[in-house]
Scaffold this active site. Structure first.
Site, PDB file in Angstrom:
ATOM      1  CG  ASN A   1       9.698  -3.314 -12.966  1.00  0.00           C
ATOM      2  OD1 ASN A   1       9.186  -2.431 -13.641  1.00  0.00           O
ATOM      3  ND2 ASN A   1      10.125  -4.443 -13.493  1.00  0.00           N
TER       4      ASN A   1
ATOM      5  N   GLY B   1       9.728  -1.227 -22.525  1.00  0.00           N
ATOM      6  CA  GLY B   1       9.742  -2.540 -23.142  1.00  0.00           C
ATOM      7  C   GLY B   1      10.701  -3.512 -22.496  1.00  0.00           C
TER       8      GLY B   1
ATOM      9  CG  ASP C   1      13.839   3.779 -12.081  1.00  0.00           C
ATOM     10  OD1 ASP C   1      14.358   4.572 -11.259  1.00  0.00           O
ATOM     11  OD2 ASP C   1      13.945   2.535 -11.970  1.00  0.00           O
TER      12      ASP C   1
ATOM     13  CB  ALA D   1      21.009  -0.617 -12.754  1.00  0.00           C
ATOM     14  N   GLY D   2      17.664   0.876 -13.223  1.00  0.00           N
ATOM     15  CA  GLY D   2      17.043   2.065 -13.775  1.00  0.00           C
ATOM     16  C   GLY D   2      16.954   1.967 -15.286  1.00  0.00           C
TER      17      GLY D   2
END
Length: 370
Positions: A208, A238, A263, A297-298
């Site tokens: 990522n 996932g 995260d 976003a996380g």
């Protein structure tokens, strides 16, 4: 002296059955055969999460105080996490300084579950910034260095894009007892290799926000997979990474070099469906968090769910999935004598799982936490 008797125990290396742990002053004093009733389930080392932005409704960037830290620890303890690196997303120097002060006080007060701090940014690549605010992305300056050089912050971890920071600067950070991770980077493999040679030892959320592996330019992903000595965090929800991509990484990296991270953002452990994020919002749809532009976003991932994902979707043995959440993060952080294993002398950081991998009880330094 406290005692815990369990039907099954995985100590980080071996399985044991029908055993009693004795705990004294927060540490494991003895492990012996049980001679009475035992708790059903599997006792494992408490999980260690090196990338935690929030939880329990608190986001550390915006609730930069001791109460928020305690809220985050309690939220994640529900899911077996007994030690965290609260993570500061790219922000102003003032927020970074405030976060450092809060962490320093938590370390001085021996707040359960708080190991130190992870600064994810602000020295990142704009093309791979993800949801990090571009207006705060900047080169390394003396203002940030003064924070990173502090000796009262516990474990210090920093995520940088290697194209924004020189190998000499990485070496200087490592000399200041900073663990340097590479991430949010759009650079080439050669630049990554130079950063690794200078002392960087990890990669933040593999795949990522990093340049991909291609045939003629291996990018950050290729350099990470090819390097035998570095650790890679991976978000097993996932959503962030396809399971086949995780299997490729597990096959490429030596055993022990892949570790689970969440995260996690503020909704973990709550029913929160949206929250303010700098000058925008993050929206929750099931287990997916996105900003108003639709970018991830996380996460709302917890470590117990990630361990179950590793078993059910990746086909890993429970023992290896647990090591990815406990022993391997401890080894990455250099604290495996204290945490990440259940053995005499180590901290009594423990999680009791049922046969579906759901956390039934959690102990932080011997104290029941849920």
């Amino acid at each position: 002296m406290q005692q815990i008797s369990v039907a099954r125990l995985f100590d980080g290396q071996h399985w044991q059955h029908n055993v009693t742990l004795s705990i004294d002053s927060g540490r494991i004093h003895s492990i012996r055969p049980a001679d009475g009733p035992v708790l059903e389930g599997t006792l494992v080392p408490g999980f260690i999460d090196v990338q935690v932005n929030g939880g329990g409704g608190a986001l550390f960037n915006t609730s930069t105080n001791a109460e928020a830290l305690r809220t985050m620890v309690k939220a994640h303890a529900q899911f077996g996490s007994t030690a965290l690196l609260p993570t500061v997303i790219t922000d102003s120097v003032a927020v970074m300084q405030q976060a450092a002060d809060v962490i320093a006080q938590a370390i001085a007060d021996k707040e359960p579950g708080v190991l130190g701090v992870h600064f994810e940014g602000p020295h990142l690549s704009v093309p791979k910034k993800g949801v990090h605010p571009q207006n705060y992305i900047r080169p390394l300056s003396e203002a940030e260095l003064a924070i990173y050089r502090r000796t009262d912050l516990g474990i210090k971890l920093i995520t940088v894009a290697p194209e924004t920071i020189s190998p000499q600067q990485i070496k200087d950070l490592v000399d200041a007892d900073v663990i340097v991770c590479l991430g949010h980077s759009n650079t080439d493999a050669a630049t990554v290799q130079a950063a690794l040679a200078a002392g960087a030892t990890g990669f933040t959320h593999l795949y990522n926000a990093m340049s991909p592996l291609t045939s003629r330019e291996p990018g950050v992903v290729g350099a990470a997979l090819a390097d035998a000595d570095s650790w890679c965090g991976v978000i097993l929800d996932g959503l962030h990474v396809h399971p086949l991509a995780v299997k490729v990484a597990l096959a490429a990296k030596p055993k022990g070099k892949m570790l689970i991270v969440t995260d996690a953002m503020s909704p973990v452990g709550t029913s929160q469906t949206e929250f303010d994020f700098f000058d925008g919002k993050v929206i929750r749809d099931g287990n997916k968090l996105t900003n108003l532009n639709g970018n991830l976003a996380g996460s709302v991932l917890d470590m117990a769910s990630a361990v179950s994902y590793a078993v059910n979707e990746l086909g890993l043995e429970l023992s290896e999935a647990v090591r990815m959440a406990s022993l391997y993060p401890a080894e990455f952080l250099g604290i495996s004598k204290e945490r990440g294993q259940i053995r005499i002398g180590s901290m009594a950081d423990l999680a009791l799982l049922n046969n579906k991998g759901v956390v039934q009880q959690c102990w932080l330094e011997g104290r029941p936490y849920i």
